[in-house]
Design a protein around this motif. Structure first.
Motif, PDB file in Angstrom:
ATOM      1  N   LEU A  92      -2.577 -19.999   1.352  1.00  0.00           N
ATOM      2  CA  LEU A  92      -2.760 -18.849   1.256  1.00  0.00           C
ATOM      3  C   LEU A  92      -2.144 -18.210   1.238  1.00  0.00           C
ATOM      4  O   LEU A  92      -0.640 -17.568   1.340  1.00  0.00           O
ATOM      5  CB  LEU A  92      -3.503 -18.624   3.279  1.00  0.00           C
ATOM      6  CG  LEU A  92      -4.683 -19.586   3.427  1.00  0.00           C
ATOM      7  CD1 LEU A  92      -5.768 -19.388   5.075  1.00  0.00           C
ATOM      8  CD2 LEU A  92      -6.369 -19.254   2.639  1.00  0.00           C
ATOM      9  N   PRO A  93      -3.042 -17.237   0.622  1.00  0.00           N
ATOM     10  CA  PRO A  93      -1.955 -15.330   0.343  1.00  0.00           C
ATOM     11  C   PRO A  93      -1.989 -14.725   1.947  1.00  0.00           C
ATOM     12  O   PRO A  93      -1.860 -14.511   2.723  1.00  0.00           O
ATOM     13  CB  PRO A  93      -3.601 -14.374  -0.307  1.00  0.00           C
ATOM     14  CG  PRO A  93      -4.325 -15.451  -0.988  1.00  0.00           C
ATOM     15  CD  PRO A  93      -4.270 -16.400   0.385  1.00  0.00           C
ATOM     16  N   ASP A  94      -0.212 -14.241   1.150  1.00  0.00           N
ATOM     17  CA  ASP A  94       0.831 -13.860   2.480  1.00  0.00           C
ATOM     18  C   ASP A  94       0.158 -12.224   2.846  1.00  0.00           C
ATOM     19  O   ASP A  94      -0.502 -11.332   1.681  1.00  0.00           O
ATOM     20  CB  ASP A  94       2.395 -13.445   2.074  1.00  0.00           C
ATOM     21  CG  ASP A  94       2.867 -12.678   2.850  1.00  0.00           C
ATOM     22  OD1 ASP A  94       2.312 -12.350   4.329  1.00  0.00           O
ATOM     23  OD2 ASP A  94       4.198 -12.947   3.693  1.00  0.00           O
ATOM     24  N   PRO A  95      -0.737 -11.721   3.731  1.00  0.00           N
ATOM     25  CA  PRO A  95      -1.577 -10.775   3.432  1.00  0.00           C
ATOM     26  C   PRO A  95      -0.275  -9.362   3.773  1.00  0.00           C
ATOM     27  O   PRO A  95      -0.444  -8.161   3.519  1.00  0.00           O
ATOM     28  CB  PRO A  95      -2.299 -10.467   5.246  1.00  0.00           C
ATOM     29  CG  PRO A  95      -1.874 -11.544   5.994  1.00  0.00           C
ATOM     30  CD  PRO A  95      -1.141 -12.778   4.803  1.00  0.00           C
ATOM     31  N   VAL A  96       0.846 -10.003   4.829  1.00  0.00           N
ATOM     32  CA  VAL A  96       2.256  -8.873   4.688  1.00  0.00           C
ATOM     33  C   VAL A  96       2.155  -7.935   3.517  1.00  0.00           C
ATOM     34  O   VAL A  96       2.780  -8.033   2.923  1.00  0.00           O
ATOM     35  CB  VAL A  96       2.632  -9.092   5.608  1.00  0.00           C
ATOM     36  CG1 VAL A  96       4.335  -8.167   5.333  1.00  0.00           C
ATOM     37  CG2 VAL A  96       2.633 -10.459   6.739  1.00  0.00           C
ATOM     38  N   GLY A  97       2.724  -6.932   4.187  1.00  0.00           N
ATOM     39  CA  GLY A  97       2.591  -5.713   2.776  1.00  0.00           C
ATOM     40  C   GLY A  97       1.719  -5.578   1.352  1.00  0.00           C
ATOM     41  O   GLY A  97       1.951  -4.406   0.330  1.00  0.00           O
ATOM     42  N   GLU A  98       0.342  -6.345   1.640  1.00  0.00           N
ATOM     43  CA  GLU A  98      -0.512  -5.687   0.575  1.00  0.00           C
ATOM     44  C   GLU A  98      -0.592  -4.327   1.133  1.00  0.00           C
ATOM     45  O   GLU A  98      -1.251  -3.688   2.442  1.00  0.00           O
ATOM     46  CB  GLU A  98      -1.938  -6.788   0.622  1.00  0.00           C
ATOM     47  CG  GLU A  98      -3.218  -6.751   1.132  1.00  0.00           C
ATOM     48  CD  GLU A  98      -4.938  -7.048   1.004  1.00  0.00           C
ATOM     49  OE1 GLU A  98      -5.649  -6.222   0.788  1.00  0.00           O
ATOM     50  OE2 GLU A  98      -4.110  -7.740   2.086  1.00  0.00           O
ATOM     51  N   VAL A  99      -1.338  -3.140   0.103  1.00  0.00           N
ATOM     52  CA  VAL A  99      -1.870  -2.839  -0.399  1.00  0.00           C
ATOM     53  C   VAL A  99      -2.898  -2.278  -0.198  1.00  0.00           C
ATOM     54  O   VAL A  99      -4.235  -2.259  -0.146  1.00  0.00           O
ATOM     55  CB  VAL A  99      -1.242  -1.642  -1.106  1.00  0.00           C
ATOM     56  CG1 VAL A  99      -2.109  -0.338  -1.405  1.00  0.00           C
ATOM     57  CG2 VAL A  99       0.256  -1.523  -1.710  1.00  0.00           C
ATOM     58  N   VAL A 100      -3.541  -1.347   1.447  1.00  0.00           N
ATOM     59  CA  VAL A 100      -4.865  -1.163   1.574  1.00  0.00           C
ATOM     60  C   VAL A 100      -5.635  -0.303   0.849  1.00  0.00           C
ATOM     61  O   VAL A 100      -6.492   0.075   0.482  1.00  0.00           O
ATOM     62  CB  VAL A 100      -5.303  -1.094   3.164  1.00  0.00           C
ATOM     63  CG1 VAL A 100      -6.991  -1.196   3.970  1.00  0.00           C
ATOM     64  CG2 VAL A 100      -4.755  -3.076   3.915  1.00  0.00           C
ATOM     65  N   ARG A 101      -4.760   0.865   0.833  1.00  0.00           N
ATOM     66  CA  ARG A 101      -5.279   2.034   0.158  1.00  0.00           C
ATOM     67  C   ARG A 101      -4.509   2.653  -0.650  1.00  0.00           C
ATOM     68  O   ARG A 101      -3.336   2.794   0.285  1.00  0.00           O
ATOM     69  CB  ARG A 101      -6.641   2.563   0.367  1.00  0.00           C
ATOM     70  CG  ARG A 101      -6.083   3.654   2.310  1.00  0.00           C
ATOM     71  CD  ARG A 101      -6.856   3.763   3.044  1.00  0.00           C
ATOM     72  NE  ARG A 101      -7.149   4.820   3.623  1.00  0.00           N
ATOM     73  CZ  ARG A 101      -7.509   5.150   4.770  1.00  0.00           C
ATOM     74  NH1 ARG A 101      -8.924   5.663   4.176  1.00  0.00           N
ATOM     75  NH2 ARG A 101      -7.383   5.284   5.807  1.00  0.00           N
ATOM     76  N   GLY A 102      -4.198   2.871  -1.740  1.00  0.00           N
ATOM     77  CA  GLY A 102      -3.321   4.472  -2.087  1.00  0.00           C
ATOM     78  C   GLY A 102      -4.078   5.227  -2.633  1.00  0.00           C
ATOM     79  O   GLY A 102      -4.711   5.212  -3.039  1.00  0.00           O
ATOM     80  N   THR A 103      -3.210   6.413  -2.985  1.00  0.00           N
ATOM     81  CA  THR A 103      -3.501   7.480  -3.449  1.00  0.00           C
ATOM     82  C   THR A 103      -1.835   8.650  -3.967  1.00  0.00           C
ATOM     83  O   THR A 103      -1.896   8.392  -3.218  1.00  0.00           O
ATOM     84  CB  THR A 103      -4.266   8.390  -2.942  1.00  0.00           C
ATOM     85  OG1 THR A 103      -5.216   8.953  -3.915  1.00  0.00           O
ATOM     86  CG2 THR A 103      -4.135   9.112  -1.637  1.00  0.00           C
ATOM     87  N   VAL A 104      -2.435   9.348  -4.641  1.00  0.00           N
ATOM     88  CA  VAL A 104      -1.214  10.093  -4.604  1.00  0.00           C
ATOM     89  C   VAL A 104      -2.129  11.795  -4.670  1.00  0.00           C
ATOM     90  O   VAL A 104      -3.299  12.271  -4.769  1.00  0.00           O
ATOM     91  CB  VAL A 104      -1.116  10.592  -5.864  1.00  0.00           C
ATOM     92  CG1 VAL A 104      -0.241  11.686  -6.552  1.00  0.00           C
ATOM     93  CG2 VAL A 104      -0.048   9.502  -6.745  1.00  0.00           C
ATOM     94  N   LEU A 105      -1.459  12.385  -3.265  1.00  0.00           N
ATOM     95  CA  LEU A 105      -2.510  13.631  -2.635  1.00  0.00           C
ATOM     96  C   LEU A 105      -1.767  14.970  -3.389  1.00  0.00           C
ATOM     97  O   LEU A 105      -1.607  14.920  -4.372  1.00  0.00           O
ATOM     98  CB  LEU A 105      -1.719  13.773  -1.366  1.00  0.00           C
ATOM     99  CG  LEU A 105      -1.422  12.713   0.146  1.00  0.00           C
ATOM    100  CD1 LEU A 105      -0.911  12.853   0.920  1.00  0.00           C
ATOM    101  CD2 LEU A 105      -2.808  12.535   0.166  1.00  0.00           C
ATOM    102  N   PRO A 106      -2.847  15.688  -3.694  1.00  0.00           N
ATOM    103  CA  PRO A 106      -2.732  16.758  -4.395  1.00  0.00           C
ATOM    104  C   PRO A 106      -1.523  17.759  -4.750  1.00  0.00           C
ATOM    105  O   PRO A 106      -1.225  18.562  -5.655  1.00  0.00           O
ATOM    106  CB  PRO A 106      -4.022  17.805  -4.130  1.00  0.00           C
ATOM    107  CG  PRO A 106      -4.387  17.170  -2.746  1.00  0.00           C
ATOM    108  CD  PRO A 106      -4.107  16.250  -2.540  1.00  0.00           C
TER     109      PRO A 106
END
Length: 418
Positions: A92-106
């Motif tokens: 199975l894929p390793d969930p550790v380190g998965e980016v749940v969400r990411g963005t660059v703030l203003p």
């Protein structure tokens, strides 16, 4: 502080150190250890079965039910299946380190929410020694250290399985204390684990309602509730009755001793006369005792009177409560009152009825024209599961690898000041 509490806390402290070492490991390293664990289970199947025989003999001498003995029993084939489940977790894929969400703030800061291990996971469970290997493997793959507290009924089996798993960890160069059996087999060791707040990050009980509620009431460690399943099958007025019969029989009898087995059958009054005699006959032929309300009993004298307790009972045996209802809303009201929020099923050819049932039933899994027995991590494609959560916080339904993680925010700047 008692001696056993000191021992349990010492185990938890060692687990904390192991968890810190596990957290940064790559998938390749963890998978290599998991495959070593699976190979060791296969190689030591004979010694595991021999230890399990001691548990089964004690259980039979103690008058334990055959359903519970079935949960306890290991054979060479079952040990092989446990090893295969560990190998499946490695795939199975390793969930550790998965980016749940990411963005660059203003303001230019880079913000990422990533999955991280929970840390030290305690599991208190009953009877089923396969949980020992499943839980250890799921914890390892998700970077967590496992503190395993099985029941005294499986003590010999669990002890041997953990010895085998720790031997594999040593060969793979991973910390032995990533997998530990909590010392002691009495209630005091379980209580000590429940009180190890600050050393244990989360506690997961797997077993009957009494065990789960005891842990919820007494634990100072955060708890994820799992397992208790008073599951319902509702046969709607628009149901295909052949399908309804097959789903009812499968939901109840495919395996009696699991949390996703149906315990109550609700039948719409419009189809009761056509459906219930067939269902009663089919279930009785398979050895099921039916506990019915007066309207259900009118179809067969062999149906015993249902009590108030029957509606809320997770039988885990060849028993099924049966009630005739006047509408879908009556079925939903019954489920809301008595369900443990695990799994409910509707059998219907009406899309509007299915949509109404799904929207109004608040359980971890809702089946439309399918058996309740499908609520399972393996059946959902998650691999082995740590349990099936019927609460609403953090995780709900079958708990696979992603549910064995938390998240943290990583914020990257270039000398940003607020």
């Amino acid at each position: 502080m008692s001696d056993i509490e000191r021992e349990v806390r010492a185990c938890a402290e060692r687990a904390q150190d192991a968890a810190a070492d596990l957290a940064p490991l790559s998938r390749a390293v963890k998978d290599e250890a998991l495959l070593a664990m699976a190979d060791a289970l296969t190689a030591e199947a004979e010694s595991i079965v021999r230890a399990n025989t001691e548990d089964v003999e004690r259980a039979r001498a103690g008058g334990v039910s055959e359903a519970m003995i079935d949960r306890l029993t290991l054979t060479a084939d079952r040990v092989g299946a446990i090893a295969d489940a560990v190998r499946a977790i490695a795939d199975l894929p390793d969930p550790v380190g998965e980016v749940v969400r990411g963005t660059v703030l203003p303001n230019g800061l880079e913000l990422r929410q990533i999955r991280v291990p929970l840390g030290v996971v305690g599991i208190i469970y009953e009877g089923r020694p396969n949980v020992t290997a499943d839980a250890a493997a799921l914890c390892l793959k998700s970077g967590n250290a496992a503190l395993l507290r099985g029941s005294s009924s499986a003590y010999s089996s669990n002890t041997r399985i953990v010895e085998v798993l720790r031997g594999a960890l040593a060969k793979a160069g991973l910390p032995l204390d990533a997998v530990q059996l909590v010392p002691g087999s009495g209630r005091d060791s379980a209580q000590a684990l429940m009180r190890a707040r600050g050393l244990v990050d989360v506690l997961i009980p797997r077993g009957g309602g009494s065990l789960i509620q005891t842990v919820v009431r007494e634990s100072t460690v955060p708890v994820i509730e799992t397992g208790e399943g008073n599951c319902h099958v509702y046969v709607d007025s628009a149901a295909d009755l052949d399908m309804a019969l097959a789903i009812t029989v499968n939901s109840k009898t495919q395996r009696l001793s699991t949390c996703n087995t149906a315990e109550t059958l609700l039948v719409h009054a419009d189809v009761a006369e056509a459906f219930l005699p067939r269902a009663i006959a089919a279930l009785r032929e398979l050895g099921v005792t039916l506990h019915g309300d007066d309207r259900a009993r009118a179809f067969d004298d062999a149906v015993v009177p249902a009590t108030e307790e029957d509606w809320s009972t997770e039988y885990l045996s060849a028993d099924l409560a049966v009630k005739v209802v006047d509408s879908l809303d009556d079925a939903v009201a019954h489920i809301r009152r008595y369900s443990t929020s695990h799994t409910e099923a509707i059998v219907t050819d009406s899309q509007s009825a299915a949509r109404r049932f799904v929207s109004r039933v608040d359980s971890a899994a809702v089946m439309v024209n399918a058996s309740t027995r499908f609520t399972d991590g393996g059946e959902f494609g998650f691999g082995a599961e740590i349990g099936i959560s019927n609460q609403k916080l953090h995780a709900r339904g079958p708990m696979g690898l992603p549910e064995m993680t938390s998240t943290k925010y990583v914020v990257t700047g270039e000398g940003h000041l607020r």
